[in-house]
Scaffold this active site. Structure first.
Site, PDB file in Angstrom:
ATOM      1  N   LYS A   1       7.750  -3.615  -3.132  1.00  0.00           N
ATOM      2  CA  LYS A   1       8.079  -4.955  -3.642  1.00  0.00           C
ATOM      3  C   LYS A   1       9.571  -5.167  -3.901  1.00  0.00           C
ATOM      4  CE  LYS A   1       3.724  -6.696  -5.290  1.00  0.00           C
ATOM      5  NZ  LYS A   1       2.798  -5.547  -5.100  1.00  0.00           N
TER       6      LYS A   1
ATOM      7  N   GLU B   1       5.488 -15.263 -10.734  1.00  0.00           N
ATOM      8  CA  GLU B   1       4.200 -14.955 -11.341  1.00  0.00           C
ATOM      9  C   GLU B   1       3.914 -13.476 -11.108  1.00  0.00           C
ATOM     10  OE1 GLU B   1       4.513 -16.001  -8.238  1.00  0.00           O
ATOM     11  OE2 GLU B   1       3.421 -14.315  -7.348  1.00  0.00           O
TER      12      GLU B   1
ATOM     13  N   SER C   1       2.342   2.120   0.507  1.00  0.00           N
ATOM     14  CA  SER C   1       3.081   0.999  -0.098  1.00  0.00           C
ATOM     15  C   SER C   1       3.611   1.284  -1.491  1.00  0.00           C
ATOM     16  CB  SER C   1       2.205  -0.250  -0.110  1.00  0.00           C
ATOM     17  OG  SER C   1       0.982  -0.006  -0.769  1.00  0.00           O
TER      18      SER C   1
HETATM   19  C1  LIG Z   1       1.476  -5.574  -4.646  1.00  0.00           C
HETATM   20  C2  LIG Z   1       1.117  -4.360  -3.915  1.00  0.00           C
HETATM   21  C3  LIG Z   1       0.343  -4.399  -2.732  1.00  0.00           C
HETATM   22  C4  LIG Z   1      -0.231  -5.655  -2.168  1.00  0.00           C
HETATM   23  O1  LIG Z   1       0.685  -6.611  -1.762  1.00  0.00           O
HETATM   24  P1  LIG Z   1       0.984  -6.942  -0.242  1.00  0.00           P
HETATM   25  O2  LIG Z   1       1.758  -8.188  -0.298  1.00  0.00           O
HETATM   26  O3  LIG Z   1      -0.335  -7.105   0.455  1.00  0.00           O
HETATM   27  O4  LIG Z   1       1.750  -5.804   0.312  1.00  0.00           O
HETATM   28  C5  LIG Z   1       0.099  -3.215  -2.072  1.00  0.00           C
HETATM   29  N1  LIG Z   1       0.535  -2.023  -2.551  1.00  0.00           N
HETATM   30  C6  LIG Z   1       1.253  -1.953  -3.682  1.00  0.00           C
HETATM   31  C7  LIG Z   1       1.701  -0.611  -4.151  1.00  0.00           C
HETATM   32  C8  LIG Z   1       1.569  -3.103  -4.411  1.00  0.00           C
HETATM   33  O5  LIG Z   1       2.283  -3.010  -5.539  1.00  0.00           O
END
Ligand SMILES: *Cc1c(COP(=O)(O)O)cnc(C)c1O
Length: 403
Positions: free
Chosen positions: A97, A119, A385
């Site tokens: 993010k 948000e 992610s």
């Molecule tokens: C917020 C988040 C997601 C989901 O958001 P996407 O916009 O679909 O990438 C996935 N993995 C993590 C670690 C997150 O913090």
């Protein structure tokens, strides 16, 4: 679909913000005008040398990019296919993010805004935004449902430490959807001085385009790293899909490599019943939420349905318009993984590789493991992610309850 025409797949949205029939701006005229200004400014800045120099400096020295590409040897040996992890979990603040939060904050500064409005559901986007705002010297208002504020205390505390105002949202179910509603209406009153920093590739144009651009660094790095490491491209690439930002960030660099199979993993939650999952691309139908058209989970009255996943970062009833488009032309496949399988994968990656994944990312790992068993000796690239620190308390509670 094997595409033999010379059709360009890695598209930007058209001037009205549509990817095929998805996206757009379904809002009142005042906001439309303001969003048009942001779109124009962004399209200019994204190719501006100074802007990119500043952004790239921060990505390297502040976020610690490029993030590693890691061959998960133990997992690969156990399941019979080569599994590679793009380590977005190693970024400052622990997930992908920060890539778009920094970009959005830089954009705000260049537009002469003094405040960021955002948000947050689980608080991850709130923390990343508060971090970027602190760094850039911007005020920061984070709207968060009261229910989420109670559930996600560590992230709320972090936002406060970073100097953000956390505004408790009391309407409706007091979770993410209402937080977006209220953040939007606050923004309507303050758009002269503030910018809206959305948390994924969702919302009205130009937000999906902006977030996608800033996240596309993931795939650009990963493709290059993969070629350096293996001399080939992966056979398949995998990422979890909430709104879809980490997934599109990985996918973009591979869209025109038609031999690379693409899998987005949606949360099946507790099952297929409406309200038990957040698999918008799998079970949704065309609809409009928060000012854009997408595949949407809807109740019998056509209102956005409640979305659920054990990973709160994935539980949004809509999904990014470019994913809807990629699904509609057959270039990407969208599959599902249940809460239970994600939980198993959370432990499996922790115990085979010593890497604790975010529960969101564990969905991608779960699919990769299953896929490896069915596609032996192939090369699979998974976007990790985020890291699982934020989920540790929840997972331990969950284990206690289930034993
Ligand atoms: C917020 C988040 C997601 C989901 O958001 P996407 O916009 O679909 O990438 C996935 N993995 C993590 C670690 C997150 O913090």
């Amino acid at each position: 679909m094997q595409n033999n025409t010379q059709q360009k797949i890695n598209i930007f949205p058209d001037k009205d913000g549509f990817f095929g029939s998805y996206g757009g701006v379904f809002l009142d005229e005042n906001l439309k005008k303001e969003f048009k200004k942001i779109a124009d400014a962004f399209l200019e800045l994204k190719d501006d040398a100074n802007f990119n120099e500043e952004l790239n400096y921060l990505l390297k020295h502040y976020v610690d990019r490029p993030s590693a590409l890691y061959h998960a040897k133990n997992l690969s040996a156990k399941y019979g296919a080569d599994i590679f992890l793009k380590r977005e979990d190693l970024n400052h603040t622990g997930a992908h993010k920060i890539n778009h939060s920094l970009g959005e904050a830089l954009l705000a500064k260049r537009l002469g805004k003094t405040k960021i409005i955002a948000e947050t559901g689980a608080g991850q986007h709130g923390v990343a935004t508060a971090t970027a705002a602190a760094l850039m010297g911007l005020e920061c208002d984070i709207y968060m449902g009261e229910v989420d504020i109670q559930k996600e205390k560590p992230n709320v505390d972090k936002m406060k430490i970073l100097g953000a105002n956390v505004i408790s949202v009391q309407s409706g179910k007091r979770t993410l959807k209402e937080a977006v509603d209220e953040a939007f209406s606050a923004y309507l009153k303050e758009y002269d001085t503030a910018i809206y920093a959305i948390g994924s590739v969702v919302g009205p144009h130009p937000f999906p385009m902006i977030v996608e651009h800033f996240q596309s660094v993931i795939g650009k790095e990963a493709r290059k790293q993969f070629l350096e490491l293996t001399n080939t491209l992966p056979d398949s690439i995998v990422a979890c899909v909430g709104g879809g930002s980490n997934a599109i960030g990985l996918f973009d660099a591979f869209l025109e490599d038609l031999q690379v199979k693409i899998y987005g993993v949606e949360p099946l939650g507790r099952g297929i019943k409406t309200g038990d999952n957040a698999a918008s691309l799998t079970y949704g139908t065309d609809g409009i939420i928060h000012g854009f058209r997408c595949k949407l989970l809807q109740d019998e009255n056509g209102n956005p349905a409640n979305a659920y996943s054990i990973a709160s970062g994935l539980d949004y009833p809509g999904v990014g318009p470019k994913h809807c488009y990629l699904q509609s032309i057959g270039r990407a496949n969208y599959v599902t993984v249940s809460d239970e399988d994600a939980m198993q994968a959370f432990f499996e990656l922790s115990r085979t590789e010593g890497i604790i994944p975010a529960l969101e990312s564990a969905h991608a790992i779960a699919f990769a493991i299953k896929y490896a068993k069915e596609n032996q000796n192939t090369k699979i690239l998974v976007n990790l992610s985020g890291r699982g620190d934020k989920d540790v308390d929840f997972v331990m509670e969950h284990m206690k309850k289930n034993n």
